[in-house]
Design a protein around this motif. Structure first.
Motif, PDB file in Angstrom:
ATOM      1  N   PHE A 266      -4.281  -2.506   3.890  1.00  0.00           N
ATOM      2  CA  PHE A 266      -4.221  -2.817   2.435  1.00  0.00           C
ATOM      3  C   PHE A 266      -3.226  -1.661   1.989  1.00  0.00           C
ATOM      4  O   PHE A 266      -2.694  -0.853   2.884  1.00  0.00           O
ATOM      5  CB  PHE A 266      -5.532  -2.282   1.776  1.00  0.00           C
ATOM      6  N   VAL A 267      -2.763  -1.868   0.641  1.00  0.00           N
ATOM      7  CA  VAL A 267      -1.762  -1.065  -0.061  1.00  0.00           C
ATOM      8  C   VAL A 267      -2.688  -0.192  -1.308  1.00  0.00           C
ATOM      9  O   VAL A 267      -3.596  -1.037  -1.676  1.00  0.00           O
ATOM     10  CB  VAL A 267      -0.679  -1.632  -0.343  1.00  0.00           C
ATOM     11  N   MET A 268      -2.317   0.891  -1.567  1.00  0.00           N
ATOM     12  CA  MET A 268      -2.984   1.528  -2.723  1.00  0.00           C
ATOM     13  C   MET A 268      -2.002   2.458  -3.372  1.00  0.00           C
ATOM     14  O   MET A 268      -1.158   3.154  -2.895  1.00  0.00           O
ATOM     15  CB  MET A 268      -4.068   2.303  -2.152  1.00  0.00           C
ATOM     16  N   ASP A 269      -1.896   2.426  -4.712  1.00  0.00           N
ATOM     17  CA  ASP A 269      -1.336   3.229  -5.529  1.00  0.00           C
ATOM     18  C   ASP A 269      -1.999   3.908  -6.637  1.00  0.00           C
ATOM     19  O   ASP A 269      -3.292   3.260  -6.748  1.00  0.00           O
ATOM     20  CB  ASP A 269       0.163   2.723  -5.953  1.00  0.00           C
TER      21      ASP A 269
ATOM     22  N   ARG B 278      -2.459   0.612  -9.590  1.00  0.00           N
ATOM     23  CA  ARG B 278      -3.127  -0.593  -9.268  1.00  0.00           C
ATOM     24  C   ARG B 278      -4.405  -0.435  -8.143  1.00  0.00           C
ATOM     25  O   ARG B 278      -5.076  -1.463  -7.997  1.00  0.00           O
ATOM     26  CB  ARG B 278      -2.115  -1.590  -8.864  1.00  0.00           C
ATOM     27  N   GLY B 279      -4.525   0.520  -7.746  1.00  0.00           N
ATOM     28  CA  GLY B 279      -5.536   0.765  -6.877  1.00  0.00           C
ATOM     29  C   GLY B 279      -5.339   0.094  -5.454  1.00  0.00           C
ATOM     30  O   GLY B 279      -4.343  -0.253  -5.287  1.00  0.00           O
TER      31      GLY B 279
ATOM     32  N   GLN C 127       6.688  -7.450  -1.912  1.00  0.00           N
ATOM     33  CA  GLN C 127       7.377  -6.409  -2.886  1.00  0.00           C
ATOM     34  C   GLN C 127       6.765  -5.155  -2.477  1.00  0.00           C
ATOM     35  O   GLN C 127       7.372  -4.445  -2.374  1.00  0.00           O
ATOM     36  CB  GLN C 127       7.062  -6.721  -4.140  1.00  0.00           C
ATOM     37  N   ASP C 128       5.493  -4.852  -2.066  1.00  0.00           N
ATOM     38  CA  ASP C 128       4.936  -3.877  -1.726  1.00  0.00           C
ATOM     39  C   ASP C 128       5.569  -3.405  -0.429  1.00  0.00           C
ATOM     40  O   ASP C 128       5.905  -2.060  -0.145  1.00  0.00           O
ATOM     41  CB  ASP C 128       3.349  -3.861  -1.340  1.00  0.00           C
ATOM     42  N   MET C 129       5.749  -4.275   0.385  1.00  0.00           N
ATOM     43  CA  MET C 129       6.333  -3.970   1.696  1.00  0.00           C
ATOM     44  C   MET C 129       7.740  -3.270   1.713  1.00  0.00           C
ATOM     45  O   MET C 129       8.009  -2.093   2.278  1.00  0.00           O
ATOM     46  CB  MET C 129       6.358  -5.214   2.676  1.00  0.00           C
TER      47      MET C 129
END
Length: 269
Positions: A88-91, A94-95, A102-104
């Motif tokens: 997963f990705v987290m910031d 946006r949690g 785009q995240d990558m």
């Protein structure tokens, strides 16, 4: 204690062996190297693998598109690299969520901008908005265009590995033969613990080694699930599986750079 772990790993390799799930041609390589092959099981006399491993270099350079950012591996060198394969990705805004292209790419830009990161580890996350069969190509293109540091590829099978090698050669302006003389790509090779190296991983390892690139052989030994629950037992299995994969690189191409990866952790019992 380290000597005891190594001796116990030798016993695992000699008495129970490692299951090698690849084609008959690959199994024949083990026979020619002196291993005992029983069906898919490959076994070795104690000390045999250490003789083969003498050809592995103690240090090497991983070349980057920007020569000033090439890194030395081995010896007293320390290379900082981010995590690989996060689900997963987290910031803060946006949690936690599934990753996107785009995240990558944003993460790759962060890696490029931080001087404490010397290498990109091969894909910070899985871009779930892209087709699974081709997303590795978008990852490679992003790594090539957004980084001038060294980066690692996805070594799951021959096709993804070779796609990365061809694109890396284009990035450097080299042929595959040139690439083989200048280690540029690394790929993580996980064993399928306990005591198995499956088709996609063995094929990725062989493709890397054949072309002079670096396999990071990393047993997937989780104590209490895929490995004994004791620390000593888990390390015995890790060492047996790691040495098995590392030895294969030297059988395929003696002298090719290779790395010992340690992943061993535990599961919640």
């Amino acid at each position: 204690n380290l000597i005891k772990i190594e001796r116990a790993a030798d016993r695992v390799l000699a008495e129970t062996g490692i299951e090698f799930r690849d084609d008959a041609e690959s199994l024949q390589m083990w026979r020619k190297a002196g291993a005992k092959v029983e069906g898919l099981l490959v076994k070795f006399e104690p000390g045999m693998l250490r003789e083969i491993l003498k050809s592995a270099p103690a240090t090497f350079t991983q070349h980057a598109r920007n020569p000033a950012k090439s890194v030395e591996i081995g010896g007293k060198s320390v290379v900082f690299s981010p995590a690989y394969g996060s689900p997963f990705v987290m910031d803060l805004d946006r949690g936690r969520r599934d990753g996107t292209l785009q995240d990558m790419q944003d993460f790759l830009r962060l890696c490029q901008s931080l001087n404490v990161i010397q290498q990109e580890s091969g894909g910070p996350l899985e871009p779930m908005d892209l087709p699974a069969a081709t997303r590795h190509l978008d990852l490679y293109l992003s790594q090539i265009t957004l980084l001038d540091k060294s980066w690692n590829l996805n070594a799951l099978g021959t096709e993804r590995t070779m796609d990365g090698l061809h694109m890396a050669a284009l990035m450097m302006g080299w042929s595959l033969d040139d690439l083989a003389r200048h280690p540029t790509m690394m790929g993580v090779i996980n064993t399928n613990s306990p005591r198995q190296l499956d088709d996609p991983m063995s094929q990725g390892l062989i493709a890397l080694a054949e072309h002079g690139q670096v396999a990071i052989v990393t047993p997937f030994t989780l104590a209490g699930a895929m490995a004994p629950v004791s620390l000593a037992g888990a390390l015995v299995l890790q060492h047996a599986e790691a040495i098995f994969g590392i030895t294969l690189t030297q059988i395929v191409r003696p002298g090719v750079p290779v790395m010992y990866g340690g992943f061993t952790s535990n599961v919640d019992m």
